[in-house]
Motif scaffolding. Sequence first.
Motif, PDB file in Angstrom:
ATOM      1  N   MET A 110      19.482  45.742  27.590  1.00 43.23           N
ATOM      2  CA  MET A 110      19.253  44.312  27.763  1.00 43.23           C
ATOM      3  C   MET A 110      18.706  43.708  26.485  1.00 43.23           C
ATOM      4  SD  MET A 110      16.360  42.353  30.095  1.00 43.23           S
ATOM      5  CE  MET A 110      17.198  42.386  31.668  1.00 43.23           C
ATOM      6  N   ILE A 111      19.119  42.481  26.179  1.00 42.58           N
ATOM      7  CA  ILE A 111      18.427  41.643  25.206  1.00 42.58           C
ATOM      8  C   ILE A 111      17.578  40.656  25.987  1.00 42.58           C
ATOM      9  CG2 ILE A 111      18.673  39.804  23.503  1.00 42.58           C
ATOM     10  CD1 ILE A 111      21.104  41.212  22.398  1.00 42.58           C
ATOM     11  N   ALA A 112      16.298  40.560  25.631  1.00 41.65           N
ATOM     12  CA  ALA A 112      15.397  39.556  26.209  1.00 41.65           C
ATOM     13  C   ALA A 112      14.852  38.750  25.040  1.00 41.65           C
ATOM     14  CB  ALA A 112      14.275  40.212  26.991  1.00 41.65           C
ATOM     15  N   THR A 113      15.220  37.472  24.969  1.00 43.60           N
ATOM     16  CA  THR A 113      14.981  36.691  23.768  1.00 43.60           C
ATOM     17  C   THR A 113      14.662  35.237  24.087  1.00 43.60           C
ATOM     18  OG1 THR A 113      16.020  35.904  21.697  1.00 43.60           O
ATOM     19  CG2 THR A 113      17.479  36.281  23.571  1.00 43.60           C
ATOM     20  N   ALA A 114      13.939  34.613  23.178  1.00 41.37           N
ATOM     21  CA  ALA A 114      13.708  33.175  23.273  1.00 41.37           C
ATOM     22  C   ALA A 114      14.880  32.380  22.718  1.00 41.37           C
ATOM     23  CB  ALA A 114      12.428  32.788  22.536  1.00 41.37           C
ATOM     24  N   ALA A 115      15.837  33.046  22.093  1.00 43.57           N
ATOM     25  CA  ALA A 115      17.025  32.364  21.577  1.00 43.57           C
ATOM     26  C   ALA A 115      17.816  31.747  22.725  1.00 43.57           C
ATOM     27  CB  ALA A 115      17.899  33.351  20.804  1.00 43.57           C
ATOM     28  N   PHE A 116      18.599  30.738  22.412  1.00 43.38           N
ATOM     29  CA  PHE A 116      19.398  30.088  23.450  1.00 43.38           C
ATOM     30  C   PHE A 116      20.524  30.999  23.934  1.00 43.38           C
ATOM     31  CE2 PHE A 116      17.664  25.945  21.952  1.00 43.38           C
ATOM     32  CZ  PHE A 116      17.253  25.469  23.194  1.00 43.38           C
ATOM     33  N   GLY A 145      11.848  26.197  30.786  1.00 35.69           N
ATOM     34  CA  GLY A 145      11.090  26.334  29.552  1.00 35.69           C
ATOM     35  C   GLY A 145      11.580  27.454  28.653  1.00 35.69           C
ATOM     36  N   ASN A 146      10.917  27.595  27.534  1.00 31.11           N
ATOM     37  CA  ASN A 146      11.275  28.587  26.523  1.00 31.11           C
ATOM     38  C   ASN A 146      11.034  30.003  27.045  1.00 31.11           C
ATOM     39  OD1 ASN A 146      12.170  29.098  23.837  1.00 31.11           O
ATOM     40  ND2 ASN A 146      10.073  29.527  23.211  1.00 31.11           N
ATOM     41  N   THR A 151       6.632  34.009  30.136  1.00 27.65           N
ATOM     42  CA  THR A 151       7.874  33.547  30.753  1.00 27.65           C
ATOM     43  C   THR A 151       8.978  34.576  30.594  1.00 27.65           C
ATOM     44  OG1 THR A 151       7.292  31.227  30.379  1.00 27.65           O
ATOM     45  CG2 THR A 151       9.615  31.712  30.732  1.00 27.65           C
ATOM     46  N   LYS A 152       9.054  35.203  29.428  1.00 24.35           N
ATOM     47  CA  LYS A 152      10.057  36.245  29.211  1.00 24.35           C
ATOM     48  C   LYS A 152       9.837  37.406  30.189  1.00 24.35           C
ATOM     49  CE  LYS A 152      11.343  37.367  25.007  1.00 24.35           C
ATOM     50  NZ  LYS A 152      11.419  37.980  23.647  1.00 24.35           N
ATOM     51  N   LYS A 153       8.603  37.825  30.333  1.00 19.46           N
ATOM     52  CA  LYS A 153       8.315  38.906  31.267  1.00 19.46           C
ATOM     53  C   LYS A 153       8.712  38.517  32.686  1.00 19.46           C
ATOM     54  CE  LYS A 153       4.546  41.647  33.225  1.00 19.46           C
ATOM     55  NZ  LYS A 153       3.079  41.872  33.246  1.00 19.46           N
ATOM     56  N   ASP A 154       8.384  37.306  33.113  1.00 20.09           N
ATOM     57  CA  ASP A 154       8.734  36.861  34.456  1.00 20.09           C
ATOM     58  C   ASP A 154      10.247  36.893  34.673  1.00 20.09           C
ATOM     59  OD1 ASP A 154       6.074  36.432  35.057  1.00 20.09           O
ATOM     60  OD2 ASP A 154       6.145  34.268  34.695  1.00 20.09           O
ATOM     61  N   SER A 178       7.376  40.789  17.630  1.00 21.49           N
ATOM     62  CA  SER A 178       6.466  39.659  17.839  1.00 21.49           C
ATOM     63  C   SER A 178       5.303  39.995  18.761  1.00 21.49           C
ATOM     64  CB  SER A 178       7.240  38.479  18.439  1.00 21.49           C
ATOM     65  OG  SER A 178       6.375  37.418  18.758  1.00 21.49           O
ATOM     66  N   PHE A 179       4.094  39.640  18.338  1.00 19.27           N
ATOM     67  CA  PHE A 179       2.927  39.816  19.198  1.00 19.27           C
ATOM     68  C   PHE A 179       2.981  38.885  20.406  1.00 19.27           C
ATOM     69  CE2 PHE A 179       1.329  41.689  15.240  1.00 19.27           C
ATOM     70  CZ  PHE A 179       0.811  42.878  15.732  1.00 19.27           C
ATOM     71  N   ALA A 180       3.795  37.838  20.329  1.00 21.25           N
ATOM     72  CA  ALA A 180       3.981  36.980  21.496  1.00 21.25           C
ATOM     73  C   ALA A 180       4.613  37.740  22.647  1.00 21.25           C
ATOM     74  CB  ALA A 180       4.847  35.774  21.127  1.00 21.25           C
ATOM     75  N   ASP A 181       5.264  38.869  22.327  1.00 20.40           N
ATOM     76  CA  ASP A 181       5.855  39.712  23.361  1.00 20.40           C
ATOM     77  C   ASP A 181       4.870  40.748  23.891  1.00 20.40           C
ATOM     78  OD1 ASP A 181       8.433  38.706  23.800  1.00 20.40           O
ATOM     79  OD2 ASP A 181       9.204  39.670  21.993  1.00 20.40           O
ATOM     80  N   GLY A 182       3.591  40.538  23.645  1.00 23.62           N
ATOM     81  CA  GLY A 182       2.566  41.433  24.164  1.00 23.62           C
ATOM     82  C   GLY A 182       2.688  41.701  25.655  1.00 23.62           C
ATOM     83  N   PRO A 183       2.945  40.684  26.488  1.00 24.51           N
ATOM     84  CA  PRO A 183       3.083  40.956  27.923  1.00 24.51           C
ATOM     85  C   PRO A 183       4.186  41.960  28.239  1.00 24.51           C
ATOM     86  CG  PRO A 183       2.751  38.610  27.566  1.00 24.51           C
ATOM     87  CD  PRO A 183       2.935  39.226  26.207  1.00 24.51           C
ATOM     88  N   MET A 184       5.300  41.860  27.546  1.00 25.63           N
ATOM     89  CA  MET A 184       6.394  42.806  27.763  1.00 25.63           C
ATOM     90  C   MET A 184       6.072  44.178  27.192  1.00 25.63           C
ATOM     91  SD  MET A 184       9.118  41.909  29.495  1.00 25.63           S
ATOM     92  CE  MET A 184      10.235  43.154  28.841  1.00 25.63           C
TER      93      MET A 184
END
Length: 223
Positions: A110-116, A145-146, A151-154, A178-184
């Motif tokens: 899987m790719i899990a990304t904030a990209a469109f 949302g982004n 949100t990515k984890k959800d 990215s540290f923003a992906d800490g939840p994942m």
Amino acid sequence: MRIAIYDLDRTLTRSPTFTPFLAFGASKVAPWRLGFMPVWILAMVGYRIGLYSRTALKRFGMKTMLGNVDVRRLHEVGEDYARARIAAPGLMSGTMQLLDEDRAAGARLMIATAAFDFYAASFAERLGFEALVATRWDGSTIPGGNCYGETKKDRVLDWFAEEGIDRSACSVRFVSDSFADGPMLDWSDEPIFATGSPAETAKAKARGWRVIDPRYGLPSTEG
């Protein structure tokens, strides 16, 4: 079951994808909008100083640089964009080694990304991923949302539920720069942080994550 989930920007790709897409997309559908690129750059500065959210910033970028282009046309442009970006500047060779490892092990990819989604889907297809979680675009807004942080984890958890996958019965690898992906990363069984920065390496190791240099695939010692 083994599941391997990868971020896209600067994890699989050598550089971010959104601003280059805005320029690429505008050149294809409305070349005169390239004159708005300085406005977009100023908007990014505004985001950095906290004037608005990432979701608002990305919507502004889409409306400013691409206008009201049909989503089907965006998917067409997205296919051309993914092909061009994979060719140059290319992909992270170290991350691609991990991907080959996961593919050989029979993992679901899987790719899990904030990209469109309209261009991330083409990256996923070309790189052999079977599933995609990405930021959605309906032509004028960003539903939900982004796809970033919690949100990515959800959304990944939503995919597990839709697929009927028992989390306790599978092993999950997650790879991100990215540290923003800490939840994942914290949620996964095998968190892998992709960086060539000594400072980021130390910070990631302190959180118990494995670290690799995505450019060369040289794993550092696990902390």
